[in-house]
Design a protein around this motif. Sequence first.
Motif, PDB file in Angstrom:
ATOM      1  N   ARG A  97       2.026   1.800  -3.495  1.00  0.00           N
ATOM      2  CA  ARG A  97       0.917   2.237  -4.356  1.00  0.00           C
ATOM      3  C   ARG A  97       0.531   3.699  -4.117  1.00  0.00           C
ATOM      4  NH1 ARG A  97      -1.115  -2.033  -7.091  1.00  0.00           N
ATOM      5  NH2 ARG A  97      -0.801  -4.084  -6.183  1.00  0.00           N
ATOM      6  N   GLN A  98       0.750   4.203  -2.925  1.00  0.00           N
ATOM      7  CA  GLN A  98       0.394   5.579  -2.610  1.00  0.00           C
ATOM      8  C   GLN A  98       1.391   6.594  -3.169  1.00  0.00           C
ATOM      9  OE1 GLN A  98      -0.284   5.928   1.605  1.00  0.00           O
ATOM     10  NE2 GLN A  98      -1.936   4.430   1.570  1.00  0.00           N
ATOM     11  N   ARG A  99       2.561   6.119  -3.526  1.00  0.00           N
ATOM     12  CA  ARG A  99       3.607   7.026  -4.050  1.00  0.00           C
ATOM     13  C   ARG A  99       3.249   7.464  -5.454  1.00  0.00           C
ATOM     14  NH1 ARG A  99       6.854  10.534  -5.366  1.00  0.00           N
ATOM     15  NH2 ARG A  99       9.040  10.520  -4.791  1.00  0.00           N
ATOM     16  N   ASN A 132       0.827  -1.217   0.000  1.00  0.00           N
ATOM     17  CA  ASN A 132       0.000   0.000   0.000  1.00  0.00           C
ATOM     18  C   ASN A 132       0.856   1.260   0.000  1.00  0.00           C
ATOM     19  OD1 ASN A 132      -2.464  -1.316  -0.104  1.00  0.00           O
ATOM     20  ND2 ASN A 132      -2.628  -1.456   2.120  1.00  0.00           N
TER      21      ASN A 132
END
Length: 77
Positions: free
Chosen positions: A29-31, A26
């Motif tokens: 993926r947030q980057r 996660n």
Amino acid sequence: MNIDLADVTLHVDEALDANGLANLENAFRQREGVVSVHVEQKHPHLFVLEYNPKLVHSKDLVKIPQFQGLHAELIGL
């Protein structure tokens, strides 16, 4: 619109449980710039990341596990 993407394989030294894997996945993926994250169940210490090098550098991706107190290194580009 043409977007150039790059792949990198990142090795995480620590053995992570399912929760730890999910948290790290996660975080990747947030980057901004990360397009996909793949972790094979047989090799949960290897993360294959696809990203837009115009938005994020591979060295920045290594810092993501480090912020979680983990040790990681790039092993392939």
